[in-house]
Design an enzyme around this catalytic site. Structure first.
Site: not given
Ligand code: DX5
Ligand code: ZN
Length: 230
Positions: A9, A34, A36, A38, A67, A69, A138, A177
């Site tokens: 990620s 990956h 993220d 947000m 991903h 969010m 999650m 994750d």
């Molecule tokens: C959290 C994200 C994850 C996160 C993973 O909301 O979806 O992908 O960044 O990071 P670590 O491995 O540090 O938990």
């Molecule tokens: Zn993620």
């Protein structure tokens, strides 16, 4: 059985040199990148949009595991796919009707994933099993990297794996994750994870370490002596 995949990620990476980071991550042996996304609404944090996904795409041939969010993901899904996303995962909690969203993703040629937060019951996935390609469990409340895995989610992972076996849906990939590290990696694989996302375990120790960190994760699965340490 599917082979175990690691999806770094980039949330925990240096965004100031994201192109280089992505290239180095590919060279280090990652299976996916990956990403993220947000929106400051579905989760308190705000990250990136399709422009940055396009920049990442230009620097790697690895599949991009995006991903989302975000609320109302359907507004941006076409742009993310156009930017180069190969897999798009949406949250069960972010939309009332997930089926049209899954169909939108698949209709545009990407793989569709569904994610559930720690507080969401796995029963919510049942009616989607005929449609989705991936389930993302999650292990932390989404929003930030560097959190500790909630042990309660391992039981849930087991139950989802059993559900997939019972319903003969073993073609659906199971992704986890949040807080993945070399202590809990084997527990998560043994509970059914096919794809393991890891942010801080890979990126928090300097750029020369990516390859070593990815290898450490893979090797921890083979080491029975640390199997019991969560
Ligand atoms: C959290 C994200 C994850 C996160 C993973 O909301 O979806 O992908 O960044 O990071 P670590 O491995 O540090 O938990
Ligand atoms: Zn993620």
């Amino acid at each position: 059985m599917n082979s175990i995949k690691i999806a770094p990620s980039i949330l925990s990476a240096d965004f100031g040199r994201i192109g280089e980071v992505v290239k180095e991550t590919e060279r280090a042996g990652a299976d996916y990148i990956h990403v993220d996304v947000m929106d400051g609404e579905f989760v308190p944090n705000l990250t990136i949009g399709p422009f940055v996904v396009k920049a990442i795409r230009a620097n790697t041939s690895l599949p991009l595991d995006v991903h989302l969010m975000i609320v109302k993901p359907d507004r941006l899904i076409p742009e993310f796919i156009e930017a180069g996303a190969d897999k798009i995962t949406v949250h069960r909690e972010a939309v009332d009707e997930l089926l049209p969203v899954i169909n939108l993703i698949k209709g545009l040629g990407a793989k569709a994933g569904v994610s559930i937060n720690p507080a969401t019951n796995e029963e919510n996935l049942k009616y989607l099993l005929d449609y989705c390609d991936l389930i993302l469990v999650m292990l932390v409340n989404p929003g930030f990297g560097g959190q500790k895995t909630l042990e309660s989610q391992v039981k849930k992972l087991h139950m989802i794996k059993e559900l997939l076996t019972r319903e003969k849906k073993t073609n659906i990939l199971l992704e986890v994750d949040g807080g993945v590290n070399n202590k809990n990696f084997s527990t998560l694989v043994n509970a059914g994870a096919d794809i393991l996302v890891a942010g801080s375990a890979i990126f928090n120790s300097g750029k020369k370490m990516y390859s070593k960190n990815i290898k450490k994760l893979r090797n921890s699965w083979k080491r029975s002596d640390i199997k019991k340490n969560f």
